[in-house]
Structures are given as structure tokens and as C-alpha cells.
Design an enzyme around this catalytic site. Sequence first.
Site, mmCIF file in Angstrom:
data_model
loop_
_atom_site.group_PDB
_atom_site.id
_atom_site.type_symbol
_atom_site.label_atom_id
_atom_site.label_comp_id
_atom_site.label_asym_id
_atom_site.label_seq_id
_atom_site.Cartn_x
_atom_site.Cartn_y
_atom_site.Cartn_z
ATOM 1 N N SER A 1 -1.871 -13.987 -2.250
ATOM 2 C CA SER A 1 -2.902 -13.044 -1.797
ATOM 3 C C SER A 1 -4.303 -13.644 -1.946
ATOM 4 C CB SER A 1 -2.806 -11.767 -2.634
ATOM 5 O OG SER A 1 -3.932 -10.944 -2.425
ATOM 6 N N TYR B 1 -7.995 -12.325 3.853
ATOM 7 C CA TYR B 1 -8.832 -11.222 4.315
ATOM 8 C C TYR B 1 -10.101 -11.842 4.890
ATOM 9 C CZ TYR B 1 -6.113 -7.578 1.912
ATOM 10 O OH TYR B 1 -5.129 -6.704 1.520
ATOM 11 N N HIS C 1 1.757 -2.341 4.760
ATOM 12 C CA HIS C 1 1.160 -2.640 3.460
ATOM 13 C C HIS C 1 1.906 -1.899 2.345
ATOM 14 C CE1 HIS C 1 -2.764 -4.727 2.445
ATOM 15 N NE2 HIS C 1 -2.419 -4.311 1.250
ATOM 16 N N LYS D 1 -0.634 -9.894 9.828
ATOM 17 C CA LYS D 1 0.209 -9.005 9.016
ATOM 18 C C LYS D 1 -0.379 -7.603 9.054
ATOM 19 C CE LYS D 1 1.693 -8.409 4.192
ATOM 20 N NZ LYS D 1 0.785 -7.401 3.622
ATOM 21 N N THR E 1 -4.269 -10.528 7.099
ATOM 22 C CA THR E 1 -3.894 -9.112 6.957
ATOM 23 C C THR E 1 -4.898 -8.254 7.708
ATOM 24 O OG1 THR E 1 -2.794 -9.504 4.870
ATOM 25 C CG2 THR E 1 -3.544 -7.253 5.273
HETATM 26 C C1 LIG Z 1 0.554 -3.830 -5.707
HETATM 27 C C2 LIG Z 1 0.498 -4.358 -4.320
HETATM 28 C C3 LIG Z 1 -0.545 -5.195 -3.952
HETATM 29 C C4 LIG Z 1 -0.596 -5.699 -2.646
HETATM 30 N N1 LIG Z 1 -1.588 -6.570 -2.334
HETATM 31 C C5 LIG Z 1 -1.638 -7.089 -1.079
HETATM 32 C C6 LIG Z 1 -2.616 -8.052 -0.737
HETATM 33 O O1 LIG Z 1 -3.430 -8.454 -1.564
HETATM 34 N N2 LIG Z 1 -2.630 -8.522 0.531
HETATM 35 C C7 LIG Z 1 -1.730 -8.101 1.474
HETATM 36 O O2 LIG Z 1 -1.766 -8.553 2.613
HETATM 37 N N3 LIG Z 1 -0.763 -7.211 1.160
HETATM 38 C C8 LIG Z 1 -0.698 -6.710 -0.086
HETATM 39 N N4 LIG Z 1 0.292 -5.819 -0.404
HETATM 40 C C9 LIG Z 1 1.301 -5.448 0.611
HETATM 41 C C10 LIG Z 1 2.493 -6.394 0.531
HETATM 42 O O3 LIG Z 1 2.158 -7.668 1.034
HETATM 43 C C11 LIG Z 1 3.679 -5.883 1.355
HETATM 44 O O4 LIG Z 1 3.231 -5.575 2.641
HETATM 45 C C12 LIG Z 1 4.372 -4.664 0.741
HETATM 46 O O5 LIG Z 1 4.369 -4.719 -0.663
HETATM 47 C C13 LIG Z 1 5.794 -4.574 1.245
HETATM 48 O O6 LIG Z 1 6.417 -3.434 0.784
HETATM 49 P P1 LIG Z 1 7.382 -3.402 -0.500
HETATM 50 O O7 LIG Z 1 6.482 -3.398 -1.700
HETATM 51 O O8 LIG Z 1 8.123 -2.123 -0.315
HETATM 52 O O9 LIG Z 1 8.279 -4.623 -0.448
HETATM 53 C C14 LIG Z 1 0.375 -5.310 -1.701
HETATM 54 C C15 LIG Z 1 1.417 -4.461 -2.088
HETATM 55 C C16 LIG Z 1 1.492 -3.994 -3.375
HETATM 56 C C17 LIG Z 1 2.640 -3.114 -3.767
#
Ligand SMILES: Cc1cc2nc3c(=O)[nH]c(=O)nc-3n(C[C@H](O)[C@H](O)[C@H](O)COP(=O)(O)O)c2cc1C
Length: 368
Positions: free
Chosen positions: A117, A141, A261, A237, A167
Site C-alpha cells: 500500500s 494513490y 475496497h 483497482k 486505486t
Molecule cells: C484495513 C484495510 C486497509 C486497506 N488499505 C488499502 C490501501 O491502503 N489501499 C488500497 O488500495 N486498498 C486498501 N484496502 C482494500 C484492500 O486492498 C482490498 O480491496 C480488500 O481488503 C479486499 O477485501 P477483503 O478484505 O474482504 O479480502 C484495505 C482494506 C482493509 C481491510
Amino acid sequence: MPLVSSLMPSAARPVNVLEYERLAEEALEAGALGYFAGGACDERTLRENVAAFGRLRLRPRMLVDVSKVSAATTVLGSAVSMPLLVAPTAIQKMCHPGGEAATARAAAALGTVMTLSTIATATPAEVAEAAPGGTRWFQLYCFEDDGVTRALVEQAVEHDYSAIVLTVDAPRAGRRERDLRTGFQVPAEITIPSVAAALGQPATLTIAEVFAMLDLTLTWRDLERIRGLSDLPLLVKGVMTEEDARLACEAGVDGIVVSNHGGRQLDGVAATIEALPEVVDAVEGRVEVFVDGGIRRGTDVVKALALGARAAMVGRPVLWGLATAGEDGVRHVLELLRDELELALLLCGCPTPADVTSAHVSANSGGS
Ligand SMILES: Cc1cc2nc3c(=O)[nH]c(=O)nc-3n(C[C@H](O)[C@H](O)[C@H](O)COP(=O)(O)O)c2cc1C
């Protein structure tokens, strides 16, 4: 003391992702747990991401030679041990002191991709050093200050990341009511060093400060400029519609991640596995399509493949492993999912991921 260790007798170790989730709930304090587990508003989309997989039925084929089964495949031309990759998740040191370096080592041990990330608690350099043999993608980002975006991409290029994942569903953070309830604040010692370095500041930025700097004017027209920041393949994404899938292809991206997300941004959007088919149809094979959100079982990965994904990605399952037992926990979560996936392929009569077709899944209108 980690709750789970690889030295534990196997009977004492969790046997699936759900059990890791329960252990992580014990390991994390309330504010951190709410941040990692929570979704936006009523968390309808968060729940739907998981529930929608339950409404799909596998259609296995019998009497296929399954004496040799392998989940190995390629993503963007890179070999991976399985069509399951690590999605980018923020501030992993709040989950476990090992943070993103631990996740990267575990992903490399499994032979799969780790996506780092932008909002990470380790720099691209530290993560590369922790797992030099691993395949890494960098999640980007876009910042109002183009120099910051550019400097982040430069860090990724310099440290051999092999793709940029832009993203597009989070110009601002969603309304996370669990965080409002717990009054969650990222602890002062949790900093975002790569963004700080890109800004030329000491590493003292909070997540809120980072989000406040993101570029809200970004449109599809900017993708050409972003593509031009490096020679790396560019994925977007957060695409959830056929309209945006077409625009992404026209903008020349190399891949699309169907994602909401993890239900953390706009509550009320569809489950990702339900959005996947329209995106796959619109893409017409021009680029590889990935999906994340709600994947908790190897069988979920088979369903994603059947609906046209090149590979699936997991966010929270990795965090549950990390919170429970650091690197060992992430490795074990990925091993469990790989083993489940290989068994599911075998029982579906699909010796390889490429053998999975749309005929291997059907919708069950009778509910989950
Ligand atoms: C705690 C947390 C932080 C996340 N941080 C980011 C991030 O910094 N950048 C991003 O593109 N997606 C982020 N995501 C989304 C994840 O990349 C992903 O799309 C998502 O967790 C998928 O769903 P799942 O948790 O059910 O596997 C985050 C998700 C969670 C749960």
C-alpha cells in the site's frame, strides 16, 4: 507471545481463515480491530462481499484425470504458485510489529504477489529488502502534488516492484462508523514513511493527513500521464462497472482489479463477485481482470476464476494471519487457501486454473 506458532502441534493451529479471524479479534485492541475489520456505514457491502460467494454453486466435472493438479499460473506474465495474490492493506505495523515486511516474506515464501500500500508502515525499500526474491506490486494513490505521486512511483521502480496498482475508489476515505464509535486514531508511533519521504519530510504523517492530500480532480484522462510515470504495467483497482472497465481499457491500462475496497468506501455497491462478470464481458479479453473482496476459501477463488478473473486477491485474511502470528500467521493463511484451492480444483475436475470455465459455476437463486 504470538497466539499461534509454526512450532505448535498441527491440531492446535487454526484450520481455516475464519478461525484466524476469531484469533485476530482476540489479539487486536478494539480500535485497531474496528479499523481492520470494519466497512462503511451499515456494512451492507462488507457482508455482501462474503455472502455473494455463498449464493454461487460449483458445477464439478467427474472422471477427469486429476492425478496431477497444480494451482500455478501467471499474472501479467509473472509466474505465481496460485491465482491468489495479496491485496494492499494500510498500516500493517498496527496489526503486528512485523508489518509489511512480514507479509512480504510470507507471500514470497508462497510464491505469490504482495501488493504494498501507499499507506504502508514500511518503505518500498524495506519491503524489497525483507523479501528480495518475491514479486511485488506497488499500490498508488495520486496526490494533489504531482511530485509526491512521481516520487512514490520512483521508489517502486528503484526497488524492483513489477506493477503499479492505481486505486481509484478512494479519493476520500469512506464513512467507517466503527472508527467513529471507538474514537479510533492511528497511534502516534504508526507513520507512513514512503509518503513522508516523497514529501521530503520526517516520517510523521497520519492516515488522515495522507487522505487530505489526495487529488480529487483525477479523471480517466489523467491515466496516460500516470502510465507515463514509469515503464511498469499499470492496473486500476476499484472498478465496479462495465462503463469504467471500457474506459480503463481505452486508457491503455494493463489490468483491472474489480474491488469495492473490501466494503470500506461506498456502502450499497454490489458484491465484487457480482460485478465481475460485467467487467469481464466489457474487457473482451483485452487485459487481465482481478477481483478482491470476501474471498475466504479456496472454493471462492475457483468461483472467481470461473467468472473470468485471472486471479483473486485477499486483504483481511492476510491481516488476520498477521495479527495472530506475524509472518508465520500470514504464511499459514496463504498455505491454507492454497491447499483448499488445489483440492477444490481437483474435486472440480480442473487440473489447472486454466481448466476452470464458466460452466464450473452457477447461480443459486434460493439464497445462501
Ligand atoms: C484495513 C484495510 C486497509 C486497506 N488499505 C488499502 C490501501 O491502503 N489501499 C488500497 O488500495 N486498498 C486498501 N484496502 C482494500 C484492500 O486492498 C482490498 O480491496 C480488500 O481488503 C479486499 O477485501 P477483503 O478484505 O474482504 O479480502 C484495505 C482494506 C482493509 C481491510
